[in-house]
Design an enzyme around this catalytic site. Structure first.
Site, PDB file in Angstrom:
ATOM      1  N   LYS A  25      -3.881   8.181 -19.725  1.00  0.00           N
ATOM      2  CA  LYS A  25      -3.931   8.766 -21.056  1.00  0.00           C
ATOM      3  C   LYS A  25      -2.591   8.554 -21.769  1.00  0.00           C
ATOM      4  O   LYS A  25      -2.217   7.415 -21.993  1.00  0.00           O
ATOM      5  CB  LYS A  25      -4.325  10.245 -20.952  1.00  0.00           C
ATOM      6  N   ARG A  58       0.841  -1.203   0.000  1.00  0.00           N
ATOM      7  CA  ARG A  58       0.000   0.000   0.000  1.00  0.00           C
ATOM      8  C   ARG A  58       0.874   1.251   0.000  1.00  0.00           C
ATOM      9  O   ARG A  58       0.486   2.285  -0.538  1.00  0.00           O
ATOM     10  CB  ARG A  58      -0.980   0.009   1.181  1.00  0.00           C
ATOM     11  N   TYR A  92     -10.608  19.475 -15.975  1.00  0.00           N
ATOM     12  CA  TYR A  92     -11.184  18.171 -16.303  1.00  0.00           C
ATOM     13  C   TYR A  92     -12.462  17.948 -15.489  1.00  0.00           C
ATOM     14  O   TYR A  92     -12.535  18.352 -14.326  1.00  0.00           O
ATOM     15  CB  TYR A  92     -10.134  17.097 -15.992  1.00  0.00           C
ATOM     16  N   ASP A 126      -2.157  20.303 -13.919  1.00  0.00           N
ATOM     17  CA  ASP A 126      -2.524  19.026 -14.551  1.00  0.00           C
ATOM     18  C   ASP A 126      -1.901  19.031 -15.944  1.00  0.00           C
ATOM     19  O   ASP A 126      -2.295  19.802 -16.812  1.00  0.00           O
ATOM     20  CB  ASP A 126      -4.054  18.892 -14.625  1.00  0.00           C
TER      21      ASP A 126
HETATM   22  C1  LIG Z   1      -8.679  11.634 -17.702  1.00  0.00           C
HETATM   23  C2  LIG Z   1      -8.166  12.858 -17.046  1.00  0.00           C
HETATM   24  C3  LIG Z   1      -8.101  12.933 -15.651  1.00  0.00           C
HETATM   25  C4  LIG Z   1      -8.595  11.818 -14.756  1.00  0.00           C
HETATM   26  O1  LIG Z   1      -7.840  10.653 -14.892  1.00  0.00           O
HETATM   27  P1  LIG Z   1      -8.417   9.175 -14.597  1.00  0.00           P
HETATM   28  O2  LIG Z   1      -7.189   8.348 -14.804  1.00  0.00           O
HETATM   29  O3  LIG Z   1      -9.519   8.926 -15.566  1.00  0.00           O
HETATM   30  O4  LIG Z   1      -8.892   9.180 -13.186  1.00  0.00           O
HETATM   31  C5  LIG Z   1      -7.595  14.087 -15.103  1.00  0.00           C
HETATM   32  N1  LIG Z   1      -7.187  15.129 -15.857  1.00  0.00           N
HETATM   33  C6  LIG Z   1      -7.243  15.090 -17.200  1.00  0.00           C
HETATM   34  C7  LIG Z   1      -6.779  16.267 -17.981  1.00  0.00           C
HETATM   35  C8  LIG Z   1      -7.727  13.956 -17.837  1.00  0.00           C
HETATM   36  O5  LIG Z   1      -7.794  13.933 -19.178  1.00  0.00           O
END
Ligand SMILES: *Cc1c(COP(=O)(O)O)cnc(C)c1O
Length: 392
Positions: A208, A58, A111, A183
């Site tokens: 992504k 963990r 997001y 982000d």
């Molecule tokens: C998809 C995404 C997230 C969230 O990520 P998950 O892996 O789906 O939880 C956060 N920020 C951006 C810009 C994203 O495209």
């Protein structure tokens, strides 16, 4: 490993530069929950943090740690930690940094999931949330000057690819003692390195581009050690830990990150230019186009403009359905950043929870299609768009 290598080299080697057990050159997946010790002094030293090692998965794990090290090196951070999803990375970061009575300034175009944390969950904890017009940097500065613990940014944004000036806003935030979180999911460290532009922390959905194959979820946070250590502690206790198998798959995906991103950049640019001259297309949103309102900022802070674009069609919703139904080289699905092209309308996917008026206020046309250009041959992608647009 020194930090003087270029990105393509770090994609392959960083965090994985030594041989593994039995001389394996590929990192094993350590499917072990716990780690045993014959020497009690060594066990206690590791448990007390006096010596490096593994105790319980963990907290961390020998397959997960090299991934954290790879992103740390690629983003030029002091420390990194990992999560089960991107949203775990983002929510754990915000819940670690913000306490009742404190204030966060964010852009409006975050997001969807992040947006929900700002409007639904943080106010419940008595955190004051101020969401600013994403493109109004003066207004963001004014709100930061009023005082805030965290300035939260994302660039390029979803789905209209707005660009936020990280360097300018980080400077003001630091003058007022705020922590800057960016982000960087859309750009990845290949196209943009927010820490070098003044951010304190970078958050990722590794689901992504970092993994890049739409077959695993994960999240990462990288930046100042004092902050990442606190976020790690929050995560090790609350438990949104990355699975070692997922860590392995993200590491494997990241070996081709520079190669993939170069092709994503190239294909998106070509598709954007093609769509911009198409008579059935109303508007194209792509930071690489000279017509993008913040193209200059994008040019200054990004090394490539990324694989994401969006475009609106003449003829409204009916045209959207026609084009989507006829595109063959594109999965009609949520998500982005995969080797295969992915398309979807924000109206029924990422922004389905907004009313038509709210989407209009957010500058999201009803006939918008978001296009995550894959790494296919660019001529084929354009030919596919050509035949689908001809059906309108
Ligand atoms: C998809 C995404 C997230 C969230 O990520 P998950 O892996 O789906 O939880 C956060 N920020 C951006 C810009 C994203 O495209």
């Amino acid at each position: 490993m020194t930090e003087t290598h270029r990105a393509g080299t770090d994609s392959v080697w960083a965090g994985e530069e030594h041989l593994f057990s039995e001389g394996a050159i590929c990192l094993p997946v350590f499917n072990s929950v716990t780690f045993g010790y014959d020497d009690m002094n060594e066990w206690f030293d590791v448990a007390l943090g006096k010596k490096k090692g593994y105790i319980y998965s963990r907290n961390t794990n020998p397959t997960v740690r090299p991934l954290e090290e790879k992103i740390r090196i690629m983003d030029g951070g002091e420390e990194a930690t990992s999560f089960s999803t991107g949203m775990a990375a983002i929510s754990n970061t915000l819940f670690t940094l913000l306490k009742p009575g404190e204030r966060v300034v964010a852009i409006k175009d975050t997001y969807g999931g992040s947006n929900k944390v700002f409007i639904e969950f943080l106010p419940r904890l008595d955190v004051e949330v101020c969401m600013c017009d994403t493109s109004d940097f003066d207004a963001i500065e004014t709100e930061v000057r009023k005082g805030c613990k965290v300035l939260y940014l994302e660039t390029p944004t979803n789905p209209t690819l707005k660009i936020v000036d990280i360097e300018r806003l980080a400077k003001v935030a630091h003058e007022h003692g705020a922590i800057v979180v960016v982000d960087n999911t859309f750009a990845t460290p290949i196209n943009q390195r927010p820490l070098a532009l003044g951010a304190d922390l970078v958050v990722y959905s590794a689901t992504k581009y970092l993994n890049g194959h739409s077959d695993v979820m994960g999240g990462l946070v990288v930046g100042k050690k004092a902050l990442v250590d606190q976020i790690f502690h929050y995560r090790e206790i609350t438990g949104a830990t990355l699975h070692p198998q997922s860590a392995y798959m993200i590491l494997r995906g990241m070996k081709t990150l520079e190669l993939r991103i170069q092709r994503h950049n190239e294909n998106a640019m070509r598709v954007a230019r093609y769509l911009a001259q198409h008579p059935k297309v109303e508007e194209v949103f792509y930071p690489g186009l000279e017509t993008h309102p913040n193209h200059d900022i994008a040019k200054k802070q990004m090394r490539g403009f990324g694989g994401m674009l969006s475009f609106s069609l003449k003829g409204g919703w009916e045209s959207v359905v026609t084009v989507l139904e006829n595109l063959k080289l594109a999965h009609k699905a949520a998500s982005l950043g995969s080797v295969g092209t992915l398309v979807g309308p924000p109206r029924t996917t990422s922004h389905v929870e907004l009313t038509e008026q709210e989407r209009a206020n957010a500058g999201i046309p009803e006939s918008l299609i978001r296009y995550s250009a894959g790494i296919e041959n660019g001529d084929d992608l354009i030919a596919d768009l050509e035949q689908a647009l001809a059906r309108i």
